[in-house]
Design an enzyme around this catalytic site. Structure first.
Site: not given
Ligand code: RTP
Ligand code: MG
Length: 155
Positions: A16, A56, A122, A133
């Site tokens: 991140k 998300y 993540h 993803e």
């Protein structure tokens, strides 16, 4: 993409923005390599709010959602795909708990952070999430196929 189970299982990992700014990318890549996983894709990306809103989607009604999107778009992230036996579950163990305060020393979050809103990394939470993803963050042509290349010097 189906068929990525067993030793060919894949997961999506992202360092991140706080992890990138704190120069933890090398350390994190090192841990995955040393654990024995194969790197399938890696890139530095400034994620758009559109991409993050898809990523998300399940958290869209949480009170921390807008803070989360600002945090994740505050700088580039290092998006990666790793492959290997049970990599989804093992990666989650390597990451530690969502809240770094609950993460044991030896885990990435347990070693490098203290706040849930700045938790460095993540990792996909299931094989199904990983597949979604990976498709969201990468084009098929960006993923290396280890199965079809010669890997004589890798045990
Ligand atoms: P991740 O998706 O980033 O690997 O984290 P996770 O599965 O452990 O946690 P998840 O429930 O998916 O939450 C995604 C990210 O949202 C932030 N968060 N903030 N303020 C809060 O209470 C809170 N809860 C979650 C964290 O950055 C978390 O990793
Ligand atoms: Mg999650």
């Amino acid at each position: 993409q189906s068929g990525w189970t067993g030793v060919n299982e894949r997961t999506f990992i992202a360092v991140k923005p706080d992890g990138v700014q704190r120069k933890l990318v090398g350390e994190i890549v090192r841990r995955f390599e040393k654990r024995g996983f194969k790197l399938v894709a890696l890139k530095l990306v400034k994620a758009s709010e559109e991409l993050l809103s898809e990523h998300y989607w399940e958290l869209r009604n949480k009170p921390f959602y807008s803070t989360l999107i600002s945090y994740m778009s505050s700088g580039p992230v290092v998006a990666m795909v790793w492959q290997g036996l049970d990599v989804v579950e093992t990666a989650r163990k390597m990451l530690g708990e969502t809240n770094p305060a609950d993460s044991l020393p030896g885990t990435i979050r347990g070693d490098f952070c203290v706040q849930v809103g700045k938790n460095v990394i993540h990792g996909s939470d299931s094989v199904e999430s990983a597949q979604k993803e990976i498709c969201l963050w990468f084009r098929q042509s960006e993923l290396h196929r280890w199965e079809s290349s010669s890997t004589n010097w890798i045990y």
